[in-house]
Write an enzyme that holds these catalytic residues in place. Structure first.
Site, PDB file in Angstrom:
ATOM      1  N   LYS A   1      20.583  14.806   6.342  1.00 33.73           N
ATOM      2  CA  LYS A   1      19.397  15.500   6.826  1.00 33.73           C
ATOM      3  C   LYS A   1      19.801  16.388   7.997  1.00 33.73           C
ATOM      4  O   LYS A   1      20.608  15.978   8.850  1.00 33.73           O
ATOM      5  CB  LYS A   1      18.348  14.469   7.254  1.00 33.73           C
ATOM      6  CG  LYS A   1      17.004  15.043   7.675  1.00 33.73           C
ATOM      7  CD  LYS A   1      16.034  13.892   7.979  1.00 33.73           C
ATOM      8  CE  LYS A   1      14.668  14.366   8.408  1.00 33.73           C
ATOM      9  NZ  LYS A   1      13.751  13.230   8.679  1.00 33.73           N
TER      10      LYS A   1
ATOM     11  N   SER B   1       9.539  13.440   6.432  1.00 29.82           N
ATOM     12  CA  SER B   1      10.222  14.688   6.703  1.00 29.82           C
ATOM     13  C   SER B   1      11.587  14.818   6.028  1.00 29.82           C
ATOM     14  O   SER B   1      12.171  15.903   6.020  1.00 29.82           O
ATOM     15  CB  SER B   1      10.405  14.860   8.216  1.00 29.82           C
ATOM     16  OG  SER B   1      11.199  13.821   8.753  1.00 29.82           O
TER      17      SER B   1
ATOM     18  N   SER C   1       8.992   8.930   7.067  1.00 32.98           N
ATOM     19  CA  SER C   1       9.839  10.074   6.718  1.00 32.98           C
ATOM     20  C   SER C   1      10.986   9.748   5.777  1.00 32.98           C
ATOM     21  O   SER C   1      11.624  10.660   5.245  1.00 32.98           O
ATOM     22  CB  SER C   1      10.387  10.736   7.982  1.00 32.98           C
ATOM     23  OG  SER C   1       9.370  11.437   8.641  1.00 32.98           O
TER      24      SER C   1
END
Length: 513
Positions: A103, A184, A208
């Site tokens: 990420k 996210s 997330s």
């Protein structure tokens, strides 16, 4: 004629199954066996993934799951060296030669920017690897590149659309590109689901990891806070933030989790764990487990509830003891306290992060707010920065923050998860992870109707989601969560469930031609 038609149908089904298997990619264990037999090399595997990304990241299905890639020459050089090590008899473990996406809020010192998806940080080059990245490199993993995400890990606006970042654009759901990928860790989950990579690393503050994983039909393990170091990760909340593995199976998630863990002296929450979670990958992992059904984490989508309720029979057939109709004793009463905690810790955390990973222009939340305004045509194209401004306003209220932190933890831990487990002599709690993916809507933002993430997130406890089926054409997940450091128990239950159901089906991506 009927026989010919039937044979034709069987051939079509066989071909379709082969295509589906190829599209979904091999597991880590299967890849290691192919390496061992000389049928595959890490160089070839990297090339395979780069081709898939080229076909469907900004072309084809246009998933926008990857925000940056390491230079091809560097990747192939690292892969070739790992192939040579394997040939020479040096085997680092299950992650040896396996490509991983990170990420894009995790530091690397290999020429990849760490951006949080923000145009403002497009040239932010960290001075060193995050602790978990160094662990991965030591384990033989190949850092393929960075995954797109909801900008600032979905902590910039109260009206945001998950998966959008000013630097990477909008991550799209691989099962239906008109629907959300949630966030996210949107890009990490979509990349794994679409077979852009074997496994990926995401992060979670509240939902997330588990939301994008459930909505994209993959597995994640959100660990107890501190099992994985928080070093070198752009933060929201030091009391809730954690990295976690995203994979197409529980076993692959376990391999990645174990490769990342380790005691980091620079992280005050870091703790040692020598548990071999691979031993929890038991086909009979549900046998004898007392499982509590959290009904106050369901009831927000009728079709989702139907899929969820059908899983109770699966669990019973596997030997689990179901205790139904449970609720938190005081309801989900930690939300206001959690909000106060996140707003305060965000500003404080950014100052600490930029002190350790300096940027030439930004060191505080105030700097970022001003820069967003100056670049608003790019950074605030679809929504504003209300959370940034609210966080700034909270920085002077240390006393209120400390009370909110104490209260939130007590409500989610002793009076929440632990209370339900203890009162009913349970091993695990379950619930639907989140609603099916909603339509992308830049005008109104996300359309959350419910999820199971908050209790474990606020408590800092572990949470696993596994695919449990579909509502129409969209995947939905089953959540397993429990008390602190109960990863081994949760993995047993999740794996035992997964091997019985095999509910995941690979998405069919749009052709680029």
């Amino acid at each position: 004629m009927k026989i010919i038609k039937k044979l034709g149908l069987l051939v079509c089904l066989y071909v379709f199954s082969i295509v589906a298997i190829a599209a979904d990619g091999a597991s880590i264990d299967a890849l290691q066996q192919q390496f061992k037999r000389g049928e595959l090399t890490s160089v070839a595997l990297v090339e395979r993934y780069l081709t898939q990304i080229e076909k469907h990241n900004t072309d084809g299905a246009n998933l926008r799951a990857v925000i940056s890639l390491q230079q091809r020459e560097k990747l192939l050089d690292v892969a070739a060296k790992l192939d040579a090590e394997r040939q020479a008899g040096k085997y680092r473990g299950p992650m040896h030669g396996i490509p991983v996406l990170l990420k894009d809020n995790i530091d690397t010192a290999d020429g990849l920017a760490n951006t949080a998806g923000s145009y403002l940080l497009r040239d932010h080059m960290p001075p060193d690897d995050a602790f978990i990245v160094q662990q991965l490199r030591d384990a033989g993993a190949i850092i393929l590149g960075k995954a797109n995400l909801s900008e600032w890990a979905n902590f910039r606006s109260t009206n945001s659309s998950s998966g959008w970042s000013s630097l990477g654009g909008l991550v799209k759901n691989p099962y239906d590109t008109t629907r959300t990928a949630c966030g996210s860790s949107s890009g990490s989950a979509v990349a794994v689901s679409a077979n852009f990579v074997t496994v990926a690393v995401g992060t979670e503050t509240d939902g997330s990891l588990v939301c994008p994983s459930a909505i994209s039909g993959v597995v994640t393990i959100k660990p107890t806070v501190g099992l994985l170091s928080r070093d070198g990760i752009i933060p929201i909340s030091h009391s809730q933030d954690t990295a976690g593995p995203i994979a197409r199976s529980v076993a692959d998630a376990v391999h990645l989790l174990m490769a990342m863990r380790g005691v980091d002296e620079s992280d005050s929450a870091s703790f040692a764990s020598d548990i071999d979670y691979k031993q929890s990958l038991r086909r009979d992992g549900l046998a004898g487990k007392r499982i509590g059904v959290m009904r106050d984490l369901a009831g927000y989508n009728t079709q989702l509830d139907q899929v969820f309720n059908a899983q109770l029979d699966v669990l019973k057939a596997a030997g689990a003891i179901i205790v139904d109709d449970l609720e938190f004793p005081n309801g989900r009463n930690w939300g206001g306290d959690e909000y106060s905690v996140l707003l305060y810790e965000f500003g404080e955390g950014l100052r600490t992060y930029f002190a350790q990973s300096p940027h030439p222009e930004f060191s505080t939340l105030e700097d970022l707010i001003a820069a967003n305004k100056a670049a608003s045509s790019v950074t605030m194209k679809w929504f504003g920065q209300e959370l940034f401004e609210m966080a700034l306003a909270r920085q002077s209220d240390r006393e209120g923050y400390e009370k909110a932190l104490t209260d939130a933890r007590r409500k989610a831990r002793e009076e929440g998860i632990d209370a339900v487990l203890s009162a009913n002599d349970l091993d695990v709690l379950i619930a639907p992870t989140v609603s099916p993916a909603w339509k992308i809507d830049f005008i109104n933002g996300d359309h959350f109707t419910g999820s199971a993430s908050s209790a474990a997130a606020v408590a800092g406890y572990p949470h696993i989601t596994v695919p449990m089926g579909f509502v129409h054409h969209m995947p939905v997940g089953l959540s397993f969560f429990g008390t602190a450091n109960s990863e081994a128990t949760l993995i047993e239950a999740a794996y035992g469930y997964e091997v019985r159901t095999q509910a995941r089906r690979a998405p069919v991506l749009a052709s680029p031609y």
